[in-house]
Design a protein around this motif. Sequence first.
Motif, mmCIF file in Angstrom:
data_model
loop_
_atom_site.group_PDB
_atom_site.id
_atom_site.type_symbol
_atom_site.label_atom_id
_atom_site.label_comp_id
_atom_site.label_asym_id
_atom_site.label_seq_id
_atom_site.Cartn_x
_atom_site.Cartn_y
_atom_site.Cartn_z
ATOM 1 N N TRP A 100 -3.901 4.559 -3.570
ATOM 2 C CA TRP A 100 -4.192 3.732 -2.390
ATOM 3 C C TRP A 100 -3.024 2.746 -2.570
ATOM 4 C CZ3 TRP A 100 -9.285 3.936 -5.590
ATOM 5 C CH2 TRP A 100 -10.099 4.700 -5.146
ATOM 6 N N MET A 101 -2.539 2.165 -3.380
ATOM 7 C CA MET A 101 -1.615 1.120 -3.346
ATOM 8 C C MET A 101 -0.093 1.875 -3.801
ATOM 9 S SD MET A 101 -3.783 -1.330 -3.017
ATOM 10 C CE MET A 101 -2.750 -2.824 -3.104
ATOM 11 N N GLY A 102 0.876 1.319 -3.193
ATOM 12 C CA GLY A 102 2.220 1.704 -3.308
ATOM 13 C C GLY A 102 3.084 0.832 -2.730
ATOM 14 N N ASN A 103 4.238 1.222 -2.091
ATOM 15 C CA ASN A 103 5.563 0.369 -1.785
ATOM 16 C C ASN A 103 5.677 0.329 -0.268
ATOM 17 O OD1 ASN A 103 7.623 -1.319 -2.340
ATOM 18 N ND2 ASN A 103 8.992 0.362 -2.700
ATOM 19 N N CYS A 104 4.624 0.357 0.550
ATOM 20 C CA CYS A 104 4.897 0.288 1.845
ATOM 21 C C CYS A 104 4.329 -0.732 2.668
ATOM 22 C CB CYS A 104 4.480 1.877 2.487
ATOM 23 S SG CYS A 104 5.171 3.180 1.886
ATOM 24 N N ALA A 105 4.723 -1.273 3.783
ATOM 25 C CA ALA A 105 4.387 -2.263 4.731
ATOM 26 C C ALA A 105 4.280 -1.683 6.135
ATOM 27 C CB ALA A 105 5.301 -3.356 4.660
ATOM 28 N N ILE A 133 0.759 -1.187 0.064
ATOM 29 C CA ILE A 133 0.054 0.089 -0.170
ATOM 30 C C ILE A 133 0.843 1.086 -0.043
ATOM 31 C CG2 ILE A 133 -1.718 -1.225 1.122
ATOM 32 C CD1 ILE A 133 -1.161 -0.146 3.786
ATOM 33 N N SER A 134 0.226 2.549 -0.302
ATOM 34 C CA SER A 134 1.027 3.465 -0.303
ATOM 35 C C SER A 134 1.312 4.220 1.123
ATOM 36 C CB SER A 134 0.015 4.624 -1.244
ATOM 37 O OG SER A 134 -1.046 4.934 -0.437
ATOM 38 N N TYR A 135 1.953 5.135 1.153
ATOM 39 C CA TYR A 135 2.263 5.738 2.474
ATOM 40 C C TYR A 135 0.984 6.357 3.107
ATOM 41 C CZ TYR A 135 4.125 8.550 6.292
ATOM 42 O OH TYR A 135 4.349 9.224 7.643
ATOM 43 N N LEU A 155 16.735 -0.016 3.474
ATOM 44 C CA LEU A 155 15.184 0.200 3.951
ATOM 45 C C LEU A 155 14.836 1.578 4.408
ATOM 46 C CD1 LEU A 155 12.979 -2.091 4.149
ATOM 47 C CD2 LEU A 155 13.425 -2.246 6.646
ATOM 48 N N GLY A 156 13.796 2.032 3.656
ATOM 49 C CA GLY A 156 13.328 3.360 4.020
ATOM 50 C C GLY A 156 12.079 3.179 5.156
ATOM 51 N N THR A 157 12.405 3.773 6.219
ATOM 52 C CA THR A 157 11.545 3.736 7.374
ATOM 53 C C THR A 157 11.227 5.291 7.876
ATOM 54 O OG1 THR A 157 13.303 3.941 9.169
ATOM 55 C CG2 THR A 157 13.018 1.796 8.221
ATOM 56 N N ASP A 158 10.026 4.888 8.700
ATOM 57 C CA ASP A 158 9.788 6.251 9.577
ATOM 58 C C ASP A 158 10.451 6.294 10.846
ATOM 59 O OD1 ASP A 158 8.645 4.407 11.170
ATOM 60 O OD2 ASP A 158 6.484 5.235 10.635
ATOM 61 N N ALA A 159 10.351 7.296 11.779
ATOM 62 C CA ALA A 159 10.963 7.476 12.877
ATOM 63 C C ALA A 159 10.637 6.167 14.076
ATOM 64 C CB ALA A 159 10.931 9.022 13.504
ATOM 65 N N ASN A 160 9.298 5.885 13.913
ATOM 66 C CA ASN A 160 8.764 5.174 14.804
ATOM 67 C C ASN A 160 9.546 3.625 14.706
ATOM 68 O OD1 ASN A 160 7.147 6.448 16.367
ATOM 69 N ND2 ASN A 160 5.278 6.058 14.860
ATOM 70 N N PHE A 161 10.136 3.390 13.536
ATOM 71 C CA PHE A 161 10.851 2.254 13.205
ATOM 72 C C PHE A 161 11.724 1.688 14.194
ATOM 73 C CE2 PHE A 161 14.027 -0.396 11.162
ATOM 74 C CZ PHE A 161 13.501 -1.354 10.288
ATOM 75 N N TRP A 162 12.465 2.789 15.001
ATOM 76 C CA TRP A 162 13.348 2.506 16.115
ATOM 77 C C TRP A 162 12.857 2.311 17.441
ATOM 78 C CZ3 TRP A 162 17.328 1.735 13.310
ATOM 79 C CH2 TRP A 162 17.499 2.320 12.174
ATOM 80 N N ALA A 190 9.822 5.266 -2.454
ATOM 81 C CA ALA A 190 8.762 4.635 -2.114
ATOM 82 C C ALA A 190 7.738 5.481 -1.291
ATOM 83 C CB ALA A 190 9.161 3.662 -1.011
ATOM 84 N N PHE A 191 8.462 6.894 -0.943
ATOM 85 C CA PHE A 191 7.227 7.745 0.037
ATOM 86 C C PHE A 191 6.433 8.375 -0.772
ATOM 87 C CE2 PHE A 191 6.778 11.899 1.965
ATOM 88 C CZ PHE A 191 6.030 11.516 3.239
ATOM 89 N N ARG A 192 6.602 8.300 -2.170
ATOM 90 C CA ARG A 192 5.664 9.229 -3.116
ATOM 91 C C ARG A 192 5.245 8.126 -4.032
ATOM 92 N NH1 ARG A 192 9.576 12.309 -1.570
ATOM 93 N NH2 ARG A 192 11.250 11.324 -3.395
ATOM 94 N N SER A 193 5.821 7.003 -4.177
ATOM 95 C CA SER A 193 5.261 6.031 -4.994
ATOM 96 C C SER A 193 3.887 5.591 -4.646
ATOM 97 C CB SER A 193 6.089 4.820 -4.988
ATOM 98 O OG SER A 193 5.690 3.878 -5.993
ATOM 99 N N SER A 194 2.971 5.589 -5.782
ATOM 100 C CA SER A 194 1.415 5.075 -5.656
ATOM 101 C C SER A 194 0.889 4.864 -6.912
ATOM 102 C CB SER A 194 0.782 6.316 -5.035
ATOM 103 O OG SER A 194 0.662 7.425 -5.421
ATOM 104 N N TRP A 195 -0.043 4.039 -6.883
ATOM 105 C CA TRP A 195 -1.117 3.974 -7.907
ATOM 106 C C TRP A 195 -2.440 3.451 -7.486
ATOM 107 C CZ3 TRP A 195 -2.261 -1.615 -8.620
ATOM 108 C CH2 TRP A 195 -1.369 -2.294 -7.780
#
Length: 433
Positions: free
Chosen positions: A226-231, A85-87, A128-135, A217-222
């Motif tokens: 709605w869909m993208g490259n995030c988990a 899914i997208s971000y 791997l691209g992550t947000d700050a909560n990843f840590w 991946a932050f801006r990737s969507s289709w």
Amino acid sequence: MILDITRQTFAQLRSQRMLSVVAITGTALSIFLIMVVVMIQDVKVVPFAPESNRDRFLHADAGSMTSNLDDKPASDNFYENNGAISYATAMEQFGRLKTPEAVTIYTASPSSGVAVVAGRPSVGLTGLGTDANFWKVFDFTFISGKPYTQADFESAAPLAVLSASSARRIFGSTDVVGQTFTLNYRPYRVAGVVKDVSTLADHAYAEMWLPLSTTPAFRSSWMNGWMGNCAVTLLARSKDDFDAIRSEYEKRVEEMNKGMRSEGWKFITRNRPYTQEKDSVTRSANLEPDLEGARRQRLIVYLILLIVPAMNMNGMTESRLRQRTEEIGVRRAFGARRVTLFCQILWENLVVTVVAGMIGWLLSAAFAYLFSSFLFANPYFSAEPTIDLSVLLSPSTFFWALLFCFVLNVLSTGIPAWRASRTDVVNALKGRQ
């Protein structure tokens, strides 16, 4: 009583050395084989850093959309989209949940990049691209520096956290906090260096970690964004919160679907997010994993691996008891009850089985540790898997080893012990069964 039986068991082992060696070796090899199978599965769910909270994890590696707005039968024509899914979707569905302790959004799969420092050879890395909560969700061990913050994420600061081996490959040292390297022609500054991560930590693994906001991946969507490259991975405060988290998530999806209905689409949850165990048996985004089916398959494999050696050991147990026919007859003549004899024979063989089982368990751990490169290879990562011996010797594997020893003992000894306990006293005293 139990101590006396245990002493008697070891005395018999010493008196029948060849038969004892065969029995112990056969049992040890049986437990060794089945424990290797258990460990291959166990490493997918047992907690270890940086995924020490696996028992509190919920994962949503993908999302599913359908044009079937009225829940028509499957025979009717409709379309589905399944995948990452997208971000924006991840934030809408998971990012604002109140029940979890923390929620992290990251790229659904690591990507490759080339890191360059002047005067040194270029280095290919998995990032791997992550947000700050990843840590907060994953517990990395920082050798130096610190992770990037929420402010860094929001400002798309070009920072990077490197694994120790990656730092050495790029700079020749791990003391590199504050130094800069070029990644795909863009400069990044090292914010921290962490201990290397095993590929077995398939959600946290990478060789470098970057703010998701600096990656495509932050801006990737289709599909209209709605869909993208995030988990997504959610850290629950307790396992008891899983149902509440899913309920809150489903309400978020329902609200989102109301706005999507005019465009002819809606999200279906497929009972996401999944626990660590359920996520480990996921094969595709368009099907909910059959956890009960996977458990049944494992149970069948375990039974096969137990029954086959038990049948062979049954004969050896019968042979050992045949040599003790007169002893059993004397004990029956002096008033020993059948149930007492049956339980004592079971206990005697359980002692042997446990001793052999512990040998097999330790051998399986050593084998899995030495040959981890092919036993635990991840097809999605080129790096060889590394594993800590403490993971293979975890309490869960110890429990499985004891359980299999008990079951193997019952299967291989139950019938011979029952026959021996029912031996006629007169015939037994004459040495006949």
